[in-house]
Design a protein around this motif. Structure first.
Motif, PDB file in Angstrom:
ATOM      1  N   THR A 254       0.849  -1.190   0.000  1.00  8.35           N
ATOM      2  CA  THR A 254       0.000   0.000   0.000  1.00  8.35           C
ATOM      3  C   THR A 254       0.888   1.244   0.000  1.00  8.35           C
ATOM      4  N   PRO A 255       0.340   2.402  -0.353  1.00  6.26           N
ATOM      5  CA  PRO A 255       1.138   3.630  -0.269  1.00  6.26           C
ATOM      6  C   PRO A 255       1.698   3.869   1.131  1.00  6.26           C
ATOM      7  N   GLU A 256       0.907   3.602   2.167  1.00  2.00           N
ATOM      8  CA  GLU A 256       1.389   3.784   3.535  1.00  2.00           C
ATOM      9  C   GLU A 256       2.569   2.850   3.829  1.00  2.00           C
ATOM     10  N   GLU A 257       2.506   1.604   3.312  1.00  2.00           N
ATOM     11  CA  GLU A 257       3.614   0.661   3.496  1.00  2.00           C
ATOM     12  C   GLU A 257       4.858   1.141   2.756  1.00  2.00           C
ATOM     13  N   ARG A 258       4.672   1.674   1.551  1.00  2.00           N
ATOM     14  CA  ARG A 258       5.818   2.198   0.798  1.00  2.00           C
ATOM     15  C   ARG A 258       6.447   3.377   1.531  1.00  2.00           C
TER      16      ARG A 258
ATOM     17  N   LYS B 276      -5.567  11.889   2.643  1.00  2.00           N
ATOM     18  CA  LYS B 276      -5.954  10.735   3.466  1.00  2.00           C
ATOM     19  C   LYS B 276      -7.094  11.092   4.412  1.00  2.00           C
TER      20      LYS B 276
ATOM     21  N   GLU C 133      -7.953   6.166   3.227  1.00  2.00           N
ATOM     22  CA  GLU C 133      -6.710   5.434   2.970  1.00  2.00           C
ATOM     23  C   GLU C 133      -6.130   5.883   1.631  1.00  2.00           C
TER      24      GLU C 133
ATOM     25  N   ALA D 138      -4.604   4.132  -0.403  1.00  2.00           N
ATOM     26  CA  ALA D 138      -4.813   3.092  -1.408  1.00  2.00           C
ATOM     27  C   ALA D 138      -5.994   3.427  -2.323  1.00  2.00           C
TER      28      ALA D 138
ATOM     29  N   LYS E 251      -6.330   6.581  -7.208  1.00  6.12           N
ATOM     30  CA  LYS E 251      -6.126   5.883  -8.480  1.00  6.12           C
ATOM     31  C   LYS E 251      -4.971   6.486  -9.260  1.00  6.12           C
TER      32      LYS E 251
ATOM     33  N   PHE F  73       3.535   5.815  -5.233  1.00  4.39           N
ATOM     34  CA  PHE F  73       2.402   5.358  -6.039  1.00  4.39           C
ATOM     35  C   PHE F  73       2.798   4.635  -7.320  1.00  4.39           C
TER      36      PHE F  73
END
Length: 152
Positions: free
Chosen positions: A3-7, A79, A84, A86, A89, A122
């Protein structure tokens, strides 16, 4: 797929708290499938990271870092609107204002602080249209201000 947060976490970054507006506006507005952010300053822990003009008191490298912080603050505003990251798009448009000395012409390099971060977070959805604009002064004597337009 991360996910973007994980990245962001892999990069050693976190989405900060939404920066409080410095005047009469909201940090972001959703209209249909798009979220528009207000101009985000390089606020960190409630204070500007730096003040002054790029090419003067602020180096291009420091401004690049400020631009990255502005991008993180814009992501925080997005956010808060959609829950989220994610749900994003596509990053559609990035506008970067750089308060610079008359002879500084490196605004695109400063703006890369935003563009490169969005690409890391992203991937292909982070590829965007962009404007990098030199201006004489920004709110609170900030060296950089960033706006994002995203599709959700």
């Amino acid at each position: 797929m991360a996910t973007p947060e994980e990245r962001l976490s892999e990069l050693g970054l976190v989405v900060p708290e939404v920066a409080k507006p410095v005047a009469a506006y909201v940090p972001a507005v959703r209209s249909g499938q798009h979220v528009y952010t207000s101009g985000q300053l390089p606020m960190r822990y409630g204070e500007l990271m730096l003040t002054g003009k790029v090419g003067g008191e602020v180096s291009a490298e420091e401004a690049y870092g400020c631009a990255r912080q502005c991008a993180l603050n814009a992501l925080a505003a997005i956010k808060a609107e959609i829950g989220e990251l994610a749900a994003v798009k596509r990053i559609v448009k990035v506008v970067v204002f750089v308060a610079s000395t008359r002879d500084f012409t490196g605004q695109p390099g400063v703006a890369n602080g935003v563009s490169e971060l969005l690409g890391e977070v992203f991937g292909d959805a982070g590829v965007h249209a962009r404007s990098a604009v030199g201006v004489s002064v920004l709110p609170l004597d900030s060296p950089v201000e960033v706006e994002l337009l995203v599709e959700v």
